[in-house]
Design an enzyme around this catalytic site. Structure first.
Site, short mmCIF file in Angstrom:
data_model
loop_
_atom_site.label_atom_id
_atom_site.label_comp_id
_atom_site.label_asym_id
_atom_site.label_seq_id
_atom_site.Cartn_x
_atom_site.Cartn_y
_atom_site.Cartn_z
N LYS A 69 0.78 -1.12 -0.06
CA LYS A 69 -0.19 -0.06 0.09
C LYS A 69 0.84 1.35 0.07
O LYS A 69 0.39 2.30 -0.45
CB LYS A 69 -1.13 0.03 1.12
CG LYS A 69 -2.28 -0.80 1.15
CD LYS A 69 -3.19 -0.47 2.25
CE LYS A 69 -4.19 -1.49 2.23
NZ LYS A 69 -5.33 -0.86 3.08
N ASP A 105 -10.29 3.50 2.09
CA ASP A 105 -10.48 2.90 3.24
C ASP A 105 -11.19 3.84 4.28
O ASP A 105 -12.10 3.36 5.24
CB ASP A 105 -9.08 2.77 4.25
CG ASP A 105 -8.39 1.31 3.49
OD1 ASP A 105 -9.08 0.54 3.04
OD2 ASP A 105 -7.17 1.16 3.61
#
Ligand code: ATR
Length: 281
Positions: A69, A105
């Site tokens: 990520k 997210d």
């Protein structure tokens, strides 16, 4: 293969246990779309080559999970503001060979709670209703804090075992975030509107989260980013006290929606059937 066939994927290492293929392929089926979503294992040492291969194969985009990520940000031609501020990219869209990175997210976290409030008719609860207590200061906490600031939480009390990490993260929200010591986690709950666990404590195979909710207000909403088990000890304690509980599985499901929309042009819905399928898998 038709021109409208949309190829997508999730990359990570390991990747075998990812729930993302199930979620995306279920949406492709439900919405009757031509496309595929596969799990691709890429080792960290060959991330750049692995990503280039996805571009060459004509993918429309891909999700990114542990441990890529942060590293994938450097491979993107453009990283949007939210991903830069969260410090990680979990969704990449490929247009004309160029990689556009974002992070979904924070959206997933907020939408999970907002949709639970709508489904349960908790009309008297909102993010701006009072202080939020956030346990943990890792990657998940960064997205949670971003969402809380965006949704208008008036103040955030941040606690982490390693206090320096909380102090560092608090810089991003300046005067709205107050750091307290990890030992005070049961005491700071008094009057909190929201209590969030972003640590790995309570997850299957990890130590339990030791916390006493007796000081929490009866209006508080309690949520956990851990979803295995679905009802963590934190949520079970909250439920026993009559507090509002939102499990973490919805964050996983909701964070997948914006990527699907970017690649397939439809904002998919999270349904009880989808949640059941993911939990059964
Ligand atoms: P993620 O990306 O899932 O948030 P992470 O970045 O490794 O994962 O963060 C894990 C979080 O769980 C951290 O806040 C970590 O606290 P430290 O910063 O002190 O490591 C917290 N955590 C993990 N194990 C813990 C434990 N035994 N007690 C307290 N906190 C713990």
């Amino acid at each position: 293969m038709s021109k409208n066939f949309v190829k997508t994927a999730v990359i990570g290492h390991p990747i075998a246990h990812s729930k993302s293929p199930l979620i995306h392929n279920e949406w492709l089926r439900v919405y009757g779309l031509q496309g595929s979503y596969e799990a691709i294992d890429i080792e960290p040492e060959v991330l750049a080559d692995g990503v280039r291969a996805l571009v060459e194969r004509g993918l429309a985009g891909f999700n990114v999970t542990i441990p890529h990520k942060i590293a994938v940000m450097e491979l993107c031609d453009e990283v949007d503001k939210r991903a830069r501020e969260i410090g990680a990219v979990n969704t990449v869209t490929i247009r004309d060979g160029r990689l556009h990175g974002t992070n979904t997210d924070a959206f997933g976290f907020a939408q999970n709670i907002l949709s639970a409030c709508a489904n349960e008719s908790w009309n008297d609860w909102s993010f701006d209703g009072g202080a939020a207590v956030v346990l943990g200061a890792g990657g998940a906490a960064r997205a949670v804090i971003y969402a809380l600031l965006e949704q208008g939480a008036p103040s955030i009390i941040l606690l982490n075992r390693t206090r320096e990490k909380a102090e560092e993260l608090a810089q991003t929200g300046a005067d709205r975030i107050k750091v307290e010591s990890w030992q005070k986690r049961s005491d700071v709950l008094e009057g909190a509107n929201l209590i969030v666990n972003t640590t790995s404590l309570g997850m299957e195979g990890k130590p339990r989260l030791e916390i006493d909710l007796s000081k929490a207000s009866s209006d508080a909403l309690v949520t956990d980013v851990v979803y295995a088990p679905l009802y963590t000890e934190l949520l079970r304690q909250a439920e026993a006290r009559g507090l509002r509980c939102v499990s973490g599985i919805g964050m996983l499901l909701h964070q997948a929606r914006p990527g699907f929309e970017l690649w397939n042009g439809i904002m998919p819905e999270v349904t009880p059937e989808l949640e059941e399928k993911v939990l059964e898998s």
